[in-house]
Design a protein around this motif. Structure first.
Motif, PDB file in Angstrom:
ATOM      1  N   LYS A 203       2.579  -4.962 -10.342  1.00 33.64           N
ATOM      2  CA  LYS A 203       1.223  -4.540  -9.981  1.00 33.64           C
ATOM      3  C   LYS A 203       0.861  -5.010  -8.575  1.00 33.64           C
ATOM      4  O   LYS A 203       0.250  -4.272  -7.797  1.00 33.64           O
ATOM      5  N   ARG A 204       1.240  -6.235  -8.249  1.00 33.73           N
ATOM      6  CA  ARG A 204       0.954  -6.758  -6.898  1.00 33.73           C
ATOM      7  C   ARG A 204       1.678  -5.936  -5.843  1.00 33.73           C
ATOM      8  O   ARG A 204       1.113  -5.596  -4.808  1.00 33.73           O
ATOM      9  N   GLU A 205       2.935  -5.616  -6.111  1.00 32.19           N
ATOM     10  CA  GLU A 205       3.711  -4.828  -5.144  1.00 32.19           C
ATOM     11  C   GLU A 205       3.146  -3.415  -5.028  1.00 32.19           C
ATOM     12  O   GLU A 205       3.040  -2.870  -3.928  1.00 32.19           O
ATOM     13  N   GLY A 206       2.779  -2.827  -6.148  1.00 30.50           N
ATOM     14  CA  GLY A 206       2.197  -1.490  -6.110  1.00 30.50           C
ATOM     15  C   GLY A 206       0.893  -1.468  -5.341  1.00 30.50           C
ATOM     16  O   GLY A 206       0.641  -0.551  -4.541  1.00 30.50           O
ATOM     17  N   ALA A 207       0.055  -2.478  -5.539  1.00 29.48           N
ATOM     18  CA  ALA A 207      -1.220  -2.555  -4.813  1.00 29.48           C
ATOM     19  C   ALA A 207      -0.990  -2.718  -3.329  1.00 29.48           C
ATOM     20  O   ALA A 207      -1.718  -2.139  -2.500  1.00 29.48           O
ATOM     21  N   ALA A 208       0.030  -3.502  -2.966  1.00 31.16           N
ATOM     22  CA  ALA A 208       0.332  -3.710  -1.544  1.00 31.16           C
ATOM     23  C   ALA A 208       0.790  -2.408  -0.900  1.00 31.16           C
ATOM     24  O   ALA A 208       0.388  -2.080   0.230  1.00 31.16           O
ATOM     25  N   ARG A 209       1.613  -1.652  -1.590  1.00 31.44           N
ATOM     26  CA  ARG A 209       2.084  -0.368  -1.036  1.00 31.44           C
ATOM     27  C   ARG A 209       0.917   0.619  -0.898  1.00 31.44           C
ATOM     28  O   ARG A 209       0.820   1.338   0.096  1.00 31.44           O
ATOM     29  N   ALA A 210       0.051   0.644  -1.901  1.00 31.32           N
ATOM     30  CA  ALA A 210      -1.095   1.543  -1.837  1.00 31.32           C
ATOM     31  C   ALA A 210      -1.992   1.179  -0.654  1.00 31.32           C
ATOM     32  O   ALA A 210      -2.462   2.052   0.079  1.00 31.32           O
ATOM     33  N   GLN A 211      -2.215  -0.120  -0.460  1.00 31.43           N
ATOM     34  CA  GLN A 211      -3.069  -0.554   0.641  1.00 31.43           C
ATOM     35  C   GLN A 211      -2.456  -0.192   1.990  1.00 31.43           C
ATOM     36  O   GLN A 211      -3.163   0.246   2.909  1.00 31.43           O
ATOM     37  N   ALA A 212      -1.150  -0.343   2.118  1.00 35.25           N
ATOM     38  CA  ALA A 212      -0.479  -0.009   3.379  1.00 35.25           C
ATOM     39  C   ALA A 212      -0.616   1.478   3.677  1.00 35.25           C
ATOM     40  O   ALA A 212      -0.831   1.877   4.826  1.00 35.25           O
ATOM     41  N   ARG A 213      -0.498   2.299   2.670  1.00 39.62           N
ATOM     42  CA  ARG A 213      -0.609   3.747   2.867  1.00 39.62           C
ATOM     43  C   ARG A 213      -2.061   4.168   3.048  1.00 39.62           C
ATOM     44  O   ARG A 213      -2.341   5.140   3.746  1.00 39.62           O
ATOM     45  N   ARG A 214      -2.986   3.421   2.453  1.00 40.58           N
ATOM     46  CA  ARG A 214      -4.407   3.758   2.585  1.00 40.58           C
ATOM     47  C   ARG A 214      -4.866   3.588   4.027  1.00 40.58           C
ATOM     48  O   ARG A 214      -5.784   4.274   4.473  1.00 40.58           O
ATOM     49  N   SER A 215      -4.244   2.708   4.758  1.00 42.14           N
ATOM     50  CA  SER A 215      -4.658   2.460   6.137  1.00 42.14           C
ATOM     51  C   SER A 215      -4.166   3.541   7.096  1.00 42.14           C
ATOM     52  O   SER A 215      -4.579   3.595   8.243  1.00 42.14           O
ATOM     53  N   GLU A 216      -3.258   4.387   6.607  1.00 46.75           N
ATOM     54  CA  GLU A 216      -2.760   5.460   7.438  1.00 46.75           C
ATOM     55  C   GLU A 216      -3.737   6.631   7.396  1.00 46.75           C
ATOM     56  O   GLU A 216      -4.110   7.084   6.316  1.00 46.75           O
ATOM     57  N   PRO A 217      -4.187   7.145   8.548  1.00 43.45           N
ATOM     58  CA  PRO A 217      -5.168   8.225   8.539  1.00 43.45           C
ATOM     59  C   PRO A 217      -4.601   9.506   7.944  1.00 43.45           C
ATOM     60  O   PRO A 217      -3.503   9.932   8.290  1.00 43.45           O
ATOM     61  N   GLY A 218      -5.347  10.112   7.026  1.00 46.53           N
ATOM     62  CA  GLY A 218      -4.947  11.402   6.466  1.00 46.53           C
ATOM     63  C   GLY A 218      -5.221  12.505   7.463  1.00 46.53           C
ATOM     64  O   GLY A 218      -6.144  12.410   8.264  1.00 46.53           O
ATOM     65  N   ARG A 219      -4.439  13.563   7.428  1.00 48.45           N
ATOM     66  CA  ARG A 219      -4.582  14.662   8.385  1.00 48.45           C
ATOM     67  C   ARG A 219      -5.421  15.805   7.847  1.00 48.45           C
ATOM     68  O   ARG A 219      -5.844  16.656   8.613  1.00 48.45           O
ATOM     69  N   ILE A 220      -5.650  15.818   6.536  1.00 44.10           N
ATOM     70  CA  ILE A 220      -6.368  16.966   5.983  1.00 44.10           C
ATOM     71  C   ILE A 220      -7.339  16.506   4.908  1.00 44.10           C
ATOM     72  O   ILE A 220      -7.253  15.381   4.403  1.00 44.10           O
ATOM     73  N   ALA A 221      -8.270  17.356   4.582  1.00 36.08           N
ATOM     74  CA  ALA A 221      -9.186  17.091   3.484  1.00 36.08           C
ATOM     75  C   ALA A 221      -8.557  17.563   2.178  1.00 36.08           C
ATOM     76  O   ALA A 221      -7.656  18.388   2.191  1.00 36.08           O
ATOM     77  N   PRO A 222      -9.004  17.011   1.061  1.00 32.85           N
ATOM     78  CA  PRO A 222      -8.423  17.406  -0.216  1.00 32.85           C
ATOM     79  C   PRO A 222      -8.787  18.823  -0.603  1.00 32.85           C
ATOM     80  O   PRO A 222      -9.847  19.339  -0.235  1.00 32.85           O
ATOM     81  N   ILE A 223      -7.891  19.468  -1.359  1.00 31.80           N
ATOM     82  CA  ILE A 223      -8.174  20.790  -1.917  1.00 31.80           C
ATOM     83  C   ILE A 223      -8.007  20.688  -3.415  1.00 31.80           C
ATOM     84  O   ILE A 223      -7.362  19.764  -3.910  1.00 31.80           O
ATOM     85  N   PRO A 224      -8.595  21.585  -4.170  1.00 30.90           N
ATOM     86  CA  PRO A 224      -8.477  21.496  -5.626  1.00 30.90           C
ATOM     87  C   PRO A 224      -7.027  21.591  -6.089  1.00 30.90           C
ATOM     88  O   PRO A 224      -6.247  22.363  -5.535  1.00 30.90           O
ATOM     89  N   ALA A 225      -6.692  20.828  -7.091  1.00 31.61           N
ATOM     90  CA  ALA A 225      -5.324  20.861  -7.628  1.00 31.61           C
ATOM     91  C   ALA A 225      -5.099  22.117  -8.448  1.00 31.61           C
ATOM     92  O   ALA A 225      -6.047  22.721  -8.898  1.00 31.61           O
TER      93      ALA A 225
END
Length: 225
Positions: A203-225
């Motif tokens: 869980k700690r490792e997963g949270a760390a990976r999520a946080q690292a990726r969260r700091s990367e700016p997204g290029r697009i807005a979400p669309i419906p799945a």
């Protein structure tokens, strides 16, 4: 599957875009139509969007497809995504999933994230073409890394189940956390299932990976799945 929006307008379209944003649809149409008829792909994509939504003109998926295709044939990426999605779904044109996939391949190769998502959806389902879970996973990942939330949810699910990728609870946790944080309900449910099987260290490792990726700016807005 979902349709993309036109690219950020070129300066020559500024009046039309401003009119559209002000809900002055008659004015927007008056700007876009002559430019589209003169061969401007951006204007063609906007005109397709107006017809698709019935905005300022009667709704017509057939006309929307025609304008999107004209723009796509000139290399307009989002329009090519729309052409592919409409062919795959049979919207405004006879359904042809194989031809739709070819347009989506073209748009995805040009870097269009929504095309990657839509193509991955076809390949994951094997609906109308051969299933390819590994390719679907790779496409979902490319879109997920660009900040597309539904792709993050789908990729997390694939890691949780070991579909197209090696099963990996940590990767599943990271991607599902990102998607759940942006309101993708299916991701939250899947995340709860994954967490039940994880150790505290995972869980700690997963949270760390999520946080690292969260700091990367997204290029697009979400669309419906």
């Amino acid at each position: 599957m979902s349709l993309a929006q036109p690219l950020v307008p070129a300066p020559v379209l500024a009046d039309g875009v401003a009119a559209f944003e002000a809900h002055a649809y008659d004015r927007a149409l008056a700007v876009f139509r002559p430019l589209a008829e003169a061969g401007n792909p951006e204007a063609q994509a906007w005109l397709g969007a107006l017809h698709a939504g019935g905005t300022g003109v009667p709704a017509s998926l057939t006309k929307a497809f025609e304008w999107y295709r004209r723009a796509a044939e000139q290399g307009h990426g989002p329009a090519a995504t729309n052409v592919g999605a409409m062919l795959a779904m049979g919207q405004g044109v006879a359904q042809d999933r194989a031809e739709g996939a070819r347009w989506l391949e073209r748009a995805a190769a040009g870097g269009d994230v929504m095309a990657a998502y839509n193509l991955a959806t076809l390949l994951a389902k094997g609906d109308g073409l051969s299933a390819d879970p590994a390719r679907a996973a790779a496409l979902y990942r490319s879109a997920a890394e660009a900040g597309h939330y539904p792709s993050q949810a789908r990729l997390g699910h694939l890691y949780a189940q070991g579909i197209g990728v090696e099963r990996d609870r940590v990767e599943a946790f990271a991607w599902l956390s990102l998607a759940a944080g942006h309101g993708v309900g299916t991701a939250l449910n899947a995340l709860e299932e994954v967490i039940r099987e994880m150790s505290a260290e995972e869980k700690r490792e997963g949270a760390a990976r999520a946080q690292a990726r969260r700091s990367e700016p997204g290029r697009i807005a979400p669309i419906p799945a």
